[in-house]
Scaffold this motif. Structure first.
Motif, PDB file in Angstrom:
ATOM      1  N   SER A 290       4.686   6.508   2.152  1.00 48.49           N
ATOM      2  CA  SER A 290       5.069   5.341   2.827  1.00 48.49           C
ATOM      3  C   SER A 290       4.720   4.291   1.955  1.00 48.49           C
ATOM      4  CB  SER A 290       4.497   5.351   4.078  1.00 48.49           C
ATOM      5  OG  SER A 290       2.988   5.288   4.161  1.00 48.49           O
TER       6      SER A 290
ATOM      7  N   ILE B 236      -3.184   9.515   9.411  1.00 51.20           N
ATOM      8  CA  ILE B 236      -3.994   8.418   9.458  1.00 51.20           C
ATOM      9  C   ILE B 236      -4.514   8.244  10.894  1.00 51.20           C
ATOM     10  CG2 ILE B 236      -1.993   6.889   9.658  1.00 51.20           C
ATOM     11  CD1 ILE B 236      -3.641   4.731   7.828  1.00 51.20           C
TER      12      ILE B 236
ATOM     13  N   ILE C 142      -1.329   8.363  12.645  1.00 51.11           N
ATOM     14  CA  ILE C 142      -0.281   9.624  12.427  1.00 51.11           C
ATOM     15  C   ILE C 142      -1.148  10.633  12.610  1.00 51.11           C
ATOM     16  CG2 ILE C 142       1.097  10.631  10.558  1.00 51.11           C
ATOM     17  CD1 ILE C 142       1.796   7.887   9.377  1.00 51.11           C
TER      18      ILE C 142
ATOM     19  N   HIS D 215      -8.490  -1.910   7.178  1.00 46.93           N
ATOM     20  CA  HIS D 215      -8.232  -1.834   8.496  1.00 46.93           C
ATOM     21  C   HIS D 215      -9.267  -1.715   9.371  1.00 46.93           C
ATOM     22  CE1 HIS D 215      -5.349   1.669   7.019  1.00 46.93           C
ATOM     23  NE2 HIS D 215      -4.851   0.451   7.254  1.00 46.93           N
TER      24      HIS D 215
ATOM     25  N   ASP E 206      -4.398  -3.181  11.924  1.00 47.26           N
ATOM     26  CA  ASP E 206      -4.226  -3.490  10.393  1.00 47.26           C
ATOM     27  C   ASP E 206      -5.260  -4.583  10.151  1.00 47.26           C
ATOM     28  OD1 ASP E 206      -2.541  -1.526  10.168  1.00 47.26           O
ATOM     29  OD2 ASP E 206      -0.949  -2.662   9.488  1.00 47.26           O
TER      30      ASP E 206
ATOM     31  N   TYR F 144       1.087  11.134   2.201  1.00 46.26           N
ATOM     32  CA  TYR F 144       0.481  12.266   3.242  1.00 46.26           C
ATOM     33  C   TYR F 144       0.993  13.728   2.859  1.00 46.26           C
ATOM     34  CZ  TYR F 144      -0.037   7.879   5.916  1.00 46.26           C
ATOM     35  OH  TYR F 144      -0.211   6.618   6.234  1.00 46.26           O
TER      36      TYR F 144
ATOM     37  N   ASN G 250       6.983  -0.747   7.077  1.00 41.84           N
ATOM     38  CA  ASN G 250       6.920   0.476   6.465  1.00 41.84           C
ATOM     39  C   ASN G 250       8.115   1.107   5.859  1.00 41.84           C
ATOM     40  OD1 ASN G 250       4.416   0.029   8.637  1.00 41.84           O
ATOM     41  ND2 ASN G 250       3.560   1.439   6.984  1.00 41.84           N
TER      42      ASN G 250
ATOM     43  N   LEU H 208       9.560   8.511  12.195  1.00 38.74           N
ATOM     44  CA  LEU H 208      10.101   7.905  10.916  1.00 38.74           C
ATOM     45  C   LEU H 208      11.003   8.798   9.941  1.00 38.74           C
ATOM     46  CD1 LEU H 208       6.394   6.274  10.216  1.00 38.74           C
ATOM     47  CD2 LEU H 208       8.203   5.170  11.291  1.00 38.74           C
TER      48      LEU H 208
ATOM     49  N   ARG I  29       5.283  13.052   2.578  1.00 34.07           N
ATOM     50  CA  ARG I  29       5.825  11.915   2.711  1.00 34.07           C
ATOM     51  C   ARG I  29       5.033  10.692   2.138  1.00 34.07           C
ATOM     52  NH1 ARG I  29       4.017   8.033   6.755  1.00 34.07           N
ATOM     53  NH2 ARG I  29       5.628   6.392   7.106  1.00 34.07           N
TER      54      ARG I  29
ATOM     55  N   THR J  70       3.476   0.485   2.508  1.00 27.85           N
ATOM     56  CA  THR J  70       3.342  -0.400   3.616  1.00 27.85           C
ATOM     57  C   THR J  70       3.172  -1.875   2.889  1.00 27.85           C
ATOM     58  OG1 THR J  70       2.033   1.231   4.789  1.00 27.85           O
ATOM     59  CG2 THR J  70       1.523  -1.047   5.347  1.00 27.85           C
TER      60      THR J  70
ATOM     61  N   HIS K 145      -5.469   2.969  14.451  1.00 33.15           N
ATOM     62  CA  HIS K 145      -6.431   1.614  13.834  1.00 33.15           C
ATOM     63  C   HIS K 145      -5.544   0.731  14.129  1.00 33.15           C
ATOM     64  CE1 HIS K 145      -3.671   2.659  10.430  1.00 33.15           C
ATOM     65  NE2 HIS K 145      -3.543   1.418  10.163  1.00 33.15           N
TER      66      HIS K 145
ATOM     67  N   HIS L  11      -2.154   1.917  15.915  1.00 30.60           N
ATOM     68  CA  HIS L  11      -1.164   3.084  15.433  1.00 30.60           C
ATOM     69  C   HIS L  11      -1.929   3.914  14.554  1.00 30.60           C
ATOM     70  CE1 HIS L  11      -1.373  -0.214  12.474  1.00 30.60           C
ATOM     71  NE2 HIS L  11      -1.057   0.611  11.526  1.00 30.60           N
TER      72      HIS L  11
ATOM     73  N   ARG M 142       3.128  -5.727   3.018  1.00 33.18           N
ATOM     74  CA  ARG M 142       2.545  -6.932   3.979  1.00 33.18           C
ATOM     75  C   ARG M 142       2.323  -8.326   3.276  1.00 33.18           C
ATOM     76  NH1 ARG M 142      -1.897  -2.959   6.524  1.00 33.18           N
ATOM     77  NH2 ARG M 142      -1.968  -2.142   4.359  1.00 33.18           N
TER      78      ARG M 142
ATOM     79  N   ASN N 207       0.998   5.013   0.607  1.00 31.41           N
ATOM     80  CA  ASN N 207       0.180   6.222   1.132  1.00 31.41           C
ATOM     81  C   ASN N 207       1.149   7.581   0.846  1.00 31.41           C
ATOM     82  OD1 ASN N 207      -2.147   5.250   2.673  1.00 31.41           O
ATOM     83  ND2 ASN N 207      -0.885   3.807   3.874  1.00 31.41           N
TER      84      ASN N 207
ATOM     85  N   LEU O 198       0.827  -0.954  -0.037  1.00 30.53           N
ATOM     86  CA  LEU O 198      -0.195   0.097   0.076  1.00 30.53           C
ATOM     87  C   LEU O 198       0.971   1.196   0.093  1.00 30.53           C
ATOM     88  CD1 LEU O 198      -3.224   0.524   0.141  1.00 30.53           C
ATOM     89  CD2 LEU O 198      -2.614   1.023   2.749  1.00 30.53           C
TER      90      LEU O 198
HETATM   91  O1  AKG Z   1       2.118   5.560   6.531  1.00 33.69           O
HETATM   92  C1  AKG Z   1       2.486   4.849   7.388  1.00 33.69           C
HETATM   93  O2  AKG Z   1       3.604   4.658   7.804  1.00 33.69           O
HETATM   94  C2  AKG Z   1       1.393   3.872   8.138  1.00 33.69           C
HETATM   95  C3  AKG Z   1       0.261   3.483   6.956  1.00 33.69           C
HETATM   96  C4  AKG Z   1      -0.665   2.471   7.843  1.00 33.69           C
HETATM   97  O3  AKG Z   1      -0.891   2.303   9.012  1.00 33.69           O
HETATM   98  C5  AKG Z   1      -1.220   1.695   6.937  1.00 33.69           C
HETATM   99  O4  AKG Z   1      -1.361   1.620   5.769  1.00 33.69           O
HETATM  100  O5  AKG Z   1      -1.963   0.657   7.485  1.00 33.69           O
END
Ligand code: AKG
Ligand code: FE2
Length: 252
Positions: free
Chosen positions: A234, A109, A201, A157, A114, A103, A124, A181, A232, A236, A112, A199, A238, A101, A99
């Motif tokens: 990120s 965010i 943000i 989520h 995962d 920002y 991440n 981070l 930023r 993610t 939540h 977790h 998984r 993201n 994923l």
């Molecule tokens: O942007 C991040 O580092 C966290 C993203 C996150 O928590 C998620 O995608 O579930």
């Protein structure tokens, strides 16, 4: 971190937070960061999903309770799925979902977990700007008390329902600490920290560096400093265990 370095995760465990979270600075080089940044913004426009407070890209398929219809991971991300697999935290599995993201300053965010669609380890990678990942006690680890919300459903989520007992415990009271981070870092969250903590943000434009950040010794930041956020990205990364094998073949 040079390309062939073997990473000893024990060096990077964050002892001030519940088990287990690792913070690995300079997991990728500046050149890799630039190349990833370019690939994210070179992706076709329709790859972006716009949420209320950020944009995202889904790679590898869309996780779904019935199974993810897997899509081929592009090489520019597959490289990092492989690199993270080598750390051993996914056992013998290789991450199959990323994923992305984005920002902007002031975007975040909400807290939540995962959720159950993923193998319970999340990695991440941070590109561009620093950010701050905050952790909170969940009110209950009882799955019945947890529901998905519209904003986050596509991502699998889980956000808690509001009602729990007589009193709503404020997020502030549930806050346990943060991880700063920095660009090019990797953070790995698993075990208790993955299952039983939220977790998020904060949607702020600057961060006060303080002693609640459990990884300051692994960063270039100093306590008391104020850091402005920039854009930023990120990644993610998984592993989705439940993948549907489709009979549909495109082309011949
Ligand atoms: O942007 C991040 O580092 C966290 C993203 C996150 O928590 C998620 O995608 O579930
Ligand atoms: Fe998350």
């Amino acid at each position: 971190m040079a390309a062939d370095d073997v990473i000893d995760l024990n060096t990077f465990i964050l002892e001030k937070l519940p088990p287990t979270i690792y913070y690995i600075p300079e997991f990728i080089t500046e050149e890799e960061e630039k190349a990833l940044w370019k690939s994210v913004y070179d992706a076709p426009k329709p790859k972006w999903t716009r949420l209320l407070n950020r944009r995202l890209q889904n790679w590898g398929g869309l996780p779904h309770p019935k199974g993810m219809i897997a899509e081929k991971m592009p090489q520019w991300l597959g490289t990092y799925c492989d690199k993270i697999a080598l750390l051993g935290v996914f056992q013998d599995k290789t991450p199959n979902h990323v994923l992305v993201n984005e920002y902007l300053p002031g975007q975040g965010i909400m807290p939540h977990t995962d959720g159950p669609l993923y193998y319970p380890v999340v990695s991440n990678i941070t590109l561009g700007s620093h950010s701050v990942l905050d952790f909170y006690h969940s009110i209950s680890s009882d799955a019945d008390n947890i529901s998905s919300t519209g904003d986050t459903m596509a991502e699998g989520h889980q956000v808690e329902k509001k009602e729990d007992g007589n009193r709503e415990i404020s997020l502030e009271e549930r806050y346990i600490g943060s991880v700063l981070l920095e660009p090019r870092s990797l953070v790995l969250t698993m075990n208790d920290m993955y299952e039983n903590y939220l977790h998020g943000i904060a949607d702020v434009k600057k961060d006060q560096i303080n002693e609640k950040m459990a990884n300051l010794h692994l960063t270039s930041a100093v306590q008391g400093e104020e850091k402005d956020r920039n854009t930023r990205i990120s990644l993610t990364i998984r592993f989705v265990p439940k993948v549907l094998k489709t009979k549909i073949k495109l082309g011949r």
